[in-house]
Design a protein around this motif. Structure first.
Motif, mmCIF file in Angstrom:
data_model
loop_
_atom_site.group_PDB
_atom_site.id
_atom_site.type_symbol
_atom_site.label_atom_id
_atom_site.label_comp_id
_atom_site.label_asym_id
_atom_site.label_seq_id
_atom_site.Cartn_x
_atom_site.Cartn_y
_atom_site.Cartn_z
ATOM 1 N N HIS A 12 0.823 -1.214 0.000
ATOM 2 C CA HIS A 12 0.000 0.000 0.000
ATOM 3 C C HIS A 12 0.864 1.274 0.000
ATOM 4 O O HIS A 12 0.457 2.310 0.507
ATOM 5 C CB HIS A 12 -0.978 -0.011 1.187
ATOM 6 C CG HIS A 12 -0.305 -0.118 2.527
ATOM 7 N ND1 HIS A 12 -0.812 -0.882 3.558
ATOM 8 C CD2 HIS A 12 0.814 0.454 3.019
ATOM 9 C CE1 HIS A 12 -0.027 -0.784 4.605
ATOM 10 N NE2 HIS A 12 0.963 0.029 4.315
ATOM 11 N N HIS A 59 -2.043 4.362 9.670
ATOM 12 C CA HIS A 59 -0.698 4.890 9.944
ATOM 13 C C HIS A 59 -0.748 6.231 10.659
ATOM 14 O O HIS A 59 0.191 7.015 10.577
ATOM 15 C CB HIS A 59 0.085 5.055 8.653
ATOM 16 C CG HIS A 59 0.230 3.818 7.832
ATOM 17 N ND1 HIS A 59 -0.803 3.262 7.112
ATOM 18 C CD2 HIS A 59 1.304 3.021 7.603
ATOM 19 C CE1 HIS A 59 -0.369 2.185 6.465
ATOM 20 N NE2 HIS A 59 0.900 2.018 6.742
ATOM 21 N N HIS A 193 9.971 -4.088 4.742
ATOM 22 C CA HIS A 193 10.446 -2.704 4.704
ATOM 23 C C HIS A 193 10.674 -2.173 6.102
ATOM 24 O O HIS A 193 10.034 -2.590 7.057
ATOM 25 C CB HIS A 193 9.529 -1.764 3.914
ATOM 26 C CG HIS A 193 8.107 -1.597 4.387
ATOM 27 N ND1 HIS A 193 7.231 -2.626 4.547
ATOM 28 C CD2 HIS A 193 7.406 -0.467 4.699
ATOM 29 C CE1 HIS A 193 6.037 -2.151 4.921
ATOM 30 N NE2 HIS A 193 6.124 -0.843 5.039
ATOM 31 N N GLU A 240 3.781 -5.538 8.843
ATOM 32 C CA GLU A 240 2.466 -5.466 8.182
ATOM 33 C C GLU A 240 2.062 -6.802 7.567
ATOM 34 O O GLU A 240 0.898 -6.982 7.199
ATOM 35 C CB GLU A 240 2.482 -4.381 7.087
ATOM 36 C CG GLU A 240 2.498 -2.981 7.660
ATOM 37 C CD GLU A 240 2.683 -1.890 6.600
ATOM 38 O OE1 GLU A 240 2.554 -0.718 6.955
ATOM 39 O OE2 GLU A 240 2.969 -2.207 5.434
HETATM 40 FE FE FE Z 1 2.373 0.801 5.629
#
Ligand code: FE
Ligand code: DHB
Length: 279
Positions: A12, A59, A193, A240
């Protein structure tokens, strides 16, 4: 009774939202990413699902570090994406489905998943980027949306196993909803990430590919990783991946992998796109 017909995954990354708004689908830099989507659009066009349950993490738009629910389910008539920068144009509102939302909420609560219920919910890139990639702009989308938000931001975050079980409970809830609608479940975010700290820029392609392989036939292996193992192997934000595990839990039983794509050179994230069909 309603039925989950398949699962989708997508990163995303916010810069994808910007590229999407600028329609850079054929741009050499973006093409390897966007080229995964036409076959998925074709599948969606053939199967014609009625509902999309989108498992994502917020977030800092709707929830912030001061108040962070572990599991939250949207039960609103519509969901708005609010400005997160990038100069992206306003995209309108995603249509909700409160009747099915409340059914899922009731059923998962009965299974002891104590969720936060949201009759108003702003949705950030975690939701809006994948939803647009699969269904286009909100007013073009042929599905009703149910946002399911899991905390991946503020520790302690729920374990991979807890998220897998939460997904299974969602799957059972959909199966007991009284309409004959077709549902697609989306796991967003990831793959590896890390956006901050001394490991900023960390990507683990080997681990990502292993996750994409095992999520098909051996999700239990992934569900038994600890949070620490996941953060070590996938990076702080790579956690995530628990959103993918919730998606896979909802599919229950065996799935067929119809599409898989993995592409790194966008932003800071290994971007995995998958289409899994329920057997
Ligand atoms: Fe994210
Ligand atoms: C990026 C990835 C994310 O998952 C996110 O929420 C924000 C930024 C990135 O790769 O830039």
């Amino acid at each position: 009774m309603s039925k989950i017909i398949g699962g989708l995954t997508s990163s995303h990354i916010p810069s994808v939202g910007s590229a999407y708004a600028r329609e850079l689908f054929e741009d050499p830099y973006w093409k390897p990413f966007f080229s995964a989507f036409p076959p998925i659009h074709q599948w969606l066009g053939e199967k014609k699902p009625d509902v999309a349950i989108v498992i994502y993490n917020d977030h800092g738009l709707n929830f912030f570090l001061d108040k962070m629910p572990t599991f939250a389910i949207g039960a609103a008539f519509e969901y708005e994406n609010q400005d997160e920068g990038w100069g992206i144009p306003t995209i309108g509102k995603f249509k909700g489905y409160p009747e099915m939302s409340w059914h899922i909420i009731n059923e998962v609560m009965a299974e002891e998943f104590d969720v936060t219920t949201c009759q108003e919910m702003a949705v950030d890139h975690g939701f809006s980027v994948p939803s647009q990639l699969f269904w286009g702009k909100p007013d073009e989308a042929l599905v009703k949306f149910i946002p399911v938000c899991i905390n991946t931001v503020q520790h302690p975050i729920p374990t991979p196993l807890r998220c897998y079980k939460f997904g299974q409970a969602i799957g059972r809830a959909v199966a007991s909803f009284q309409t004959d609608e077709k549902v697609v479940i989306v796991g967003t975010g990831g793959l590896s990430h890390q956006l901050d700290g001394t490991r900023a820029g960390f990507i683990n392609k080997k681990f990502d590919l292993m996750c994409m392989e095992k999520i098909v036939d051996d999700p239990e292996y992934l569900a038994h990783l600890t949070t620490h193992e996941l953060v070590r192997e996938a990076g702080a934000q790579g956690a995530e991946f628990i959103l993918w595990l919730a998606m896979r839990g909802a599919l229950q039983g065996r799935v067929t992998k119809l599409l898989e794509s993995y592409h790194i050179p966008i932003s800071n994230t290994g971007a995995g796109t998958m289409l899994l069909e329920n057997v």
